[in-house]
Design an enzyme around this catalytic site. Sequence first.
Site, PDB file in Angstrom:
ATOM      1  N   ASP A  26      39.044  42.794  38.996  1.00  0.00           N
ATOM      2  CA  ASP A  26      37.573  42.637  38.845  1.00  0.00           C
ATOM      3  C   ASP A  26      37.024  42.890  40.189  1.00  0.00           C
ATOM      4  O   ASP A  26      35.665  42.976  40.267  1.00  0.00           O
ATOM      5  CB  ASP A  26      37.216  41.383  38.414  1.00  0.00           C
TER       6      ASP A  26
ATOM      7  N   ASP B 181      45.002  40.686  38.154  1.00  0.00           N
ATOM      8  CA  ASP B 181      44.589  39.895  39.308  1.00  0.00           C
ATOM      9  C   ASP B 181      44.598  38.684  39.188  1.00  0.00           C
ATOM     10  O   ASP B 181      44.360  38.290  38.044  1.00  0.00           O
ATOM     11  CB  ASP B 181      43.336  40.765  39.913  1.00  0.00           C
TER      12      ASP B 181
END
Length: 840
Positions: free
Chosen positions: A728, A529
């Site tokens: 996350d 990400d």
Amino acid sequence: MNTKHDHHHGHAHGDDDHSHCSHDRGKVADTVIRDPVCGMTVNPQAGKPTLTHADRLYHFCSESCRTKFAAAPQDYLTAKDPVCGMTVDRSTAKHFLKVEGEKFYFCSAGCKTKFEADPTAYRDGNRPVAKPAPKGTLYTCPMHPEVISDRPGDCPKCGMALEPMGIPPADEGPNPELVDFTKRLWVSAILALPLLALGMGPMLGLPLREAIGEPQASYIELLLATPVVLWAALPFFRRAWASLVNRSPNMWTLIGLGVGTAYVYSLVATLAPGIFPMSFRGHGASVPVYFEAAAVIVALVFVGQVLELKARERTGSAIRALLDLSPKTARRIAADGSESDLPVEEIQTGDRLRVRPGERIPVDGSVVEGQSTVDESMITGEPLPVEKSKGDGLTGGTINKNGSLVMSAEKVGADTVLSRIVDMVATAQRSRAPIQGAVDRVSAFFVPAVVVTAILAFIVWAAIGPEPSLADALLAAVAVLIIACPCALGLATPMSIMIATGRGAGEGVLIKDAEALERFSKVDTLIVDKTGTLTEGKPKLTDIVALGGTEESRLLSLAASLERGSEHPLAEAIISGAEERGVTFVEITGFEAKTGKGVKGLVDGTSIALGNAAMLADLGIDPAALSEKTEALRGDGKTVMFVTLDGTLAGLVAVADRIKPTTAVAIKALHESGMKIIMATGDNERTARAVAKSLGIDEVRADVLPEGKKALIEELRANGAVVAMAGDGVNDAPALASADVGIAMGTGADVAMESAGITLVKGDLNGIVRARRLAEATMRNIRQNLGFAFGYNALGVPVAAGVLYPIFGLLLSPMIAAAAMSLSSVSVIANALRLRFAKS
């Protein structure tokens, strides 16, 4: 929640304070007289009001309490202890608490102490116990997801307890199997230690048996081993029996046979030693017993089982963390305009709901009134809140930042985005199979081979062996089963995992279980990400460009001063940047915010505006003078805001989410390890490509929502890739759970960490490199351990069966077999300890 003690009428003592003799100080008085209405202790000599009911005298602190009691005495006679559920007499209860105006009575000081430690766990009758699964719940095996049953029980393939499928309740109690196995582990370990000292003492030079006497030592061992084998090991025997009934031999078959054989043989040798010939007897003409082998096997296997159950218990934590993101109530606006709070389960499609500042959006829907900014990071992973006004969509679980909104509910219950994410995580978690499956596959061949070997050894020795042939036949069969018992097999994986996880934790790499290590050692594709993984996740002021004679410090001062009156998500970045640069703030008047465009104001009669291209268009200002610089900044993934003074373009400020200093080095190292790196982000294409280009990332997937990340992983896996996902945010949870290995940044959302197999505590991408090296070293270590475990058996079984007797006249006694079995465990432990020094 803070527990507070309410006092009445200026009473100077707590509810349990009484006059005591000096030797009773600190104890509750034997007799307590308590007002049954308010709970206050009453001195019967103080002339307080009294009342006789059912031939019993009750005392009250005031006439008001007496009146309440007289009106409805049945309401004040007894109370239920909220901890243990016992009925307590309110007028004589020794232990009492008042929490936020609510009265609680306890049967003992122990119950009161438990309540004080966590009142929320016991209030309203909520006792922390495991609740039965809802009707219609299906059960599956965590090791064999294809096994599905409509009732709880054990897996017919591996004997493991079946677990309920679906979403676990938020108030689910502790895992009953873990609680039970932990208790059995402690009993086994405590009893196995003295057994080990007695049984192995002679080999270690400890004269314990000689001091006690051989017959007495055997009876002591019998006394210690019986609870371990006949009580603690019962779950193992049940699983072993199930493996035989279902014709699916596995680790439990070996454990059951080995423990059972060692115990039964030793029991007979202790109670009826005379039936054994001299060939059975050791030093002192006594028949050796192997109670310690049976007990130690049980204790060691329980160590592995408890470790595994603790890892599995965390499976539902990710789902419960997701469920906690959804508010429990919603404020519904009725047709007549009245408002009331209802459980979110009762909200229907089409309901109008009010969402106040700071509250979570209850369900999916759209704005019908008001404007605000909404933190959608749990879905998009992006740190910047999104402006919302009439007609804009809202997602349940996201956070309304500053304005009040009225929304229309469009998707409720299982149809919301959050519910779909929860379902994806639950499905992905159930689809995994742990590393222990490899052991069972080998055991499927190993177990029958051991049993057949023991039977053949008995037959051959009984038929053609020298006298006493039958005794020697029994001796050989027992030795085969004892030496083949998988004591080391139970340790092989848990020992390596314990040491590897401890080593990893010291280096900021948290490892969830053996499966994560096994899979990560084979990963060839890594999906990352952007926000919070490659970048810091916090926007920073990066550029200030001034035009004409305006100084940069003056431009930043005006922009930051203006943003102090703004609630825009980028305002904090500009203000913080100005403070870091020591800029002086000025007084702003006539502040005005234009939703989706920017802000305006006055300084000493000079009009100032800060905003985007739409703001400039409203003011009739052409941004052409800064177009080249604007494009360059945007190409670098930065957000640009223009500043105007009295209708003239004065410059711009740019804000960006900075790349972590360690990211570039980590990406290079991962490339060198042979990994392909793909960035999948919810950010726009232009910003994503700018970041990817600067880091040399192989492939970019932008504007990706949770379903898209999970679909990307499935696409890659369908093409044969072994995929790891690093992220996350809550939006990453389904992808983290469905990837071969999920890697969470410890600086991110809790649910991401719960869904991941590996968590990097410091949020440092270099941790992935360390984790990869540790995974490879651990898997080598586990394979070596399994090699030791099976290797000792492969060599020991033929020797125990007597293949060396024709050549060397050697028949392996069960005592030597037990020693060899113990040696295999020592080898496994010593080999696992080498992981402490493995390169990472």
